[in-house]
Scaffold this motif. Structure first.
Motif, PDB file in Angstrom:
ATOM      1  N   VAL A  91       0.632  -1.332  -0.014  1.00  0.00           N
ATOM      2  CA  VAL A  91      -0.156   0.112  -0.040  1.00  0.00           C
ATOM      3  C   VAL A  91       0.889   1.200   0.187  1.00  0.00           C
ATOM      4  O   VAL A  91       0.586   2.201  -0.646  1.00  0.00           O
ATOM      5  CB  VAL A  91      -1.079  -0.043   1.100  1.00  0.00           C
ATOM      6  N   LEU A  96      -0.741   4.298  -1.986  1.00  0.00           N
ATOM      7  CA  LEU A  96      -2.279   4.276  -1.892  1.00  0.00           C
ATOM      8  C   LEU A  96      -2.668   4.448  -0.581  1.00  0.00           C
ATOM      9  O   LEU A  96      -3.999   4.212  -0.067  1.00  0.00           O
ATOM     10  CB  LEU A  96      -2.518   2.777  -2.247  1.00  0.00           C
ATOM     11  N   ASP A  97      -1.764   4.750   0.500  1.00  0.00           N
ATOM     12  CA  ASP A  97      -1.747   5.132   2.032  1.00  0.00           C
ATOM     13  C   ASP A  97      -2.858   6.332   2.034  1.00  0.00           C
ATOM     14  O   ASP A  97      -2.991   6.522   3.285  1.00  0.00           O
ATOM     15  CB  ASP A  97      -0.640   5.075   2.417  1.00  0.00           C
ATOM     16  N   ASP A  98      -3.272   7.096   1.296  1.00  0.00           N
ATOM     17  CA  ASP A  98      -4.159   8.177   1.277  1.00  0.00           C
ATOM     18  C   ASP A  98      -5.515   7.605   1.185  1.00  0.00           C
ATOM     19  O   ASP A  98      -6.583   8.219   1.423  1.00  0.00           O
ATOM     20  CB  ASP A  98      -3.870   9.286   0.453  1.00  0.00           C
ATOM     21  N   ARG A  99      -5.741   6.287   0.816  1.00  0.00           N
ATOM     22  CA  ARG A  99      -7.084   5.572   0.955  1.00  0.00           C
ATOM     23  C   ARG A  99      -7.177   5.101   1.919  1.00  0.00           C
ATOM     24  O   ARG A  99      -6.751   5.082   2.930  1.00  0.00           O
ATOM     25  CB  ARG A  99      -7.005   4.471  -0.367  1.00  0.00           C
ATOM     26  N   HIS A 100      -8.755   4.767   2.230  1.00  0.00           N
ATOM     27  CA  HIS A 100      -9.118   3.808   3.537  1.00  0.00           C
ATOM     28  C   HIS A 100      -8.254   2.617   3.441  1.00  0.00           C
ATOM     29  O   HIS A 100      -8.236   1.874   2.338  1.00  0.00           O
ATOM     30  CB  HIS A 100     -10.547   3.644   3.351  1.00  0.00           C
ATOM     31  N   THR A 102      -8.897  -0.569   4.243  1.00  0.00           N
ATOM     32  CA  THR A 102      -9.422  -1.684   3.373  1.00  0.00           C
ATOM     33  C   THR A 102      -9.546  -1.614   2.078  1.00  0.00           C
ATOM     34  O   THR A 102      -9.061  -2.580   1.047  1.00  0.00           O
ATOM     35  CB  THR A 102     -10.780  -1.939   4.139  1.00  0.00           C
ATOM     36  N   ALA A 103      -9.582  -0.398   1.471  1.00  0.00           N
ATOM     37  CA  ALA A 103     -10.002  -0.068   0.004  1.00  0.00           C
ATOM     38  C   ALA A 103      -8.719   0.037  -0.295  1.00  0.00           C
ATOM     39  O   ALA A 103      -8.537  -0.802  -1.565  1.00  0.00           O
ATOM     40  CB  ALA A 103     -10.481   1.412  -0.249  1.00  0.00           C
ATOM     41  N   ALA A 104      -7.617   0.328   0.215  1.00  0.00           N
ATOM     42  CA  ALA A 104      -6.322   0.540  -0.579  1.00  0.00           C
ATOM     43  C   ALA A 104      -5.602  -0.964  -0.687  1.00  0.00           C
ATOM     44  O   ALA A 104      -5.113  -1.631  -1.502  1.00  0.00           O
ATOM     45  CB  ALA A 104      -5.218   1.193   0.334  1.00  0.00           C
ATOM     46  N   SER A 106      -7.415  -3.708  -0.977  1.00  0.00           N
ATOM     47  CA  SER A 106      -8.305  -4.311  -1.998  1.00  0.00           C
ATOM     48  C   SER A 106      -7.682  -3.843  -3.534  1.00  0.00           C
ATOM     49  O   SER A 106      -7.517  -4.638  -4.153  1.00  0.00           O
ATOM     50  CB  SER A 106      -9.641  -3.803  -1.816  1.00  0.00           C
ATOM     51  N   LEU A 107      -7.214  -2.658  -3.525  1.00  0.00           N
ATOM     52  CA  LEU A 107      -6.688  -2.323  -4.847  1.00  0.00           C
ATOM     53  C   LEU A 107      -5.465  -3.009  -5.003  1.00  0.00           C
ATOM     54  O   LEU A 107      -5.034  -3.450  -6.124  1.00  0.00           O
ATOM     55  CB  LEU A 107      -6.447  -0.653  -4.755  1.00  0.00           C
TER      56      LEU A 107
END
Length: 279
Positions: A91, A96-100, A102-104, A106-107
């Motif tokens: 992440v 991607l650590d600016d995302r939630h 769980t969402a990160a 998942s991405l």
């Protein structure tokens, strides 16, 4: 200020860039990351050329998966060519650590799944860590093997500064695509956008955006040059030549030792020295 155990608190946590730099050092690579040219183009040059797996990643706007693959390729530096990382490391490394959380995660998981579907990696798990094992860069599903660098196993080399200097975050997907394609080309190259589409499967508009991105970031220089053309009225043709500069500049090719010796012998009018054949 002390914590509950009476010790001074730890320093500030490592930044994303510091973490990525630590993983680059952990890879024990000294110069760059070799990737077989089959990843960007297969079948050789000219009419036999066909796109490699890069084209599909670009066509699907899959920046995350492309960077995930390059990160895995950087870390998988020795047999058994695999990478074991906690999802949180993926992440942060992939910005991607600016995302939630769980969402990160998942991405990351979906990006790795797409790479697996494209036969570039395989995945297993050990506890919380995903184990990513590399496959052959052509996407043919073959087991990954050490690059030989022989004529039948050519490769391009991505500078380590792609990671240590944050270019994996700063370049757009078109910029990254054209960086990989330019690394596959000669040090000074002529590659119109239409030919990028024909030979690498990347659209002309994407190629132009990629060239512009590299130039805006000080990684590409372009200028018109006159080159010989036997079919033109004056025997010359103007071509827009390009070369990578700055962090990603390709070193000038060193002349082979045998050519240097032959040139010296010719200049000094000396008899040629017999060459020993390697066995």
């Amino acid at each position: 200020m002390h914590d509950d155990n009476g010790f001074d608190p730890d320093e500030q946590p490592a930044t994303r860039r510091e973490m990525v730099g630590a993983y680059v050092r952990r890879s024990k690579r000294k110069q760059g990351v070799g990737i077989r040219k089959a990843f960007v183009q297969q079948g050789g040059r000219g009419r036999h050329a066909r796109p490699g797996p890069l084209a599909k990643l670009v066509r699907n706007s899959d920046h995350i998966a492309l960077n995930a693959y390059l990160f895995a390729r950087m870390l998988g530096s020795s047999d058994p060519w695999d990478v074991q990382l906690d999802s949180g490391v993926w992440v942060r490394a992939l910005n991607l650590d600016d995302r939630h959380p769980t969402a990160a995660r998942s991405l990351v998981s979906k990006a790795l799944r797409r790479l697996e579907d494209d036969k570039l990696i395989t995945r297993t798990r050990i506890g919380r860590k995903s184990v990513v094992s590399l496959k052959h860069e052509s996407g043919n599903g073959d087991t990954y093997t050490q690059i030989t660098g022989e004529r039948d196993d050519p490769y391009l080399q991505i500078p380590l500064c792609y990671w240590t200097n944050d270019w994996h975050r700063r370049l757009t997907l078109p910029g990254l695509a054209m960086l990989l394609i330019a690394l596959d080309a000669e040090r000074q190259f002529w590659l119109p956008a239409d030919d990028v589409h024909k030979w690498y499967g990347v659209s002309a508009s994407t190629a132009n955006r990629g060239y512009a991105d590299l130039e805006a970031n000080g990684l590409l220089d372009s200028k018109y040059c006159k080159v010989r053309n036997d079919l033109s009225a004056d025997g010359l043709e103007r071509r827009l030549m390009r070369r990578l500069i700055g962090d990603v500049a390709k070193p000038a090719r060193r002349p082979k030792l045998e050519k240097i010796v032959a040139d010296v012998e010719t200049a000094a009018n000396l008899p040629a020295v017999p060459r020993l054949r390697a066995v």
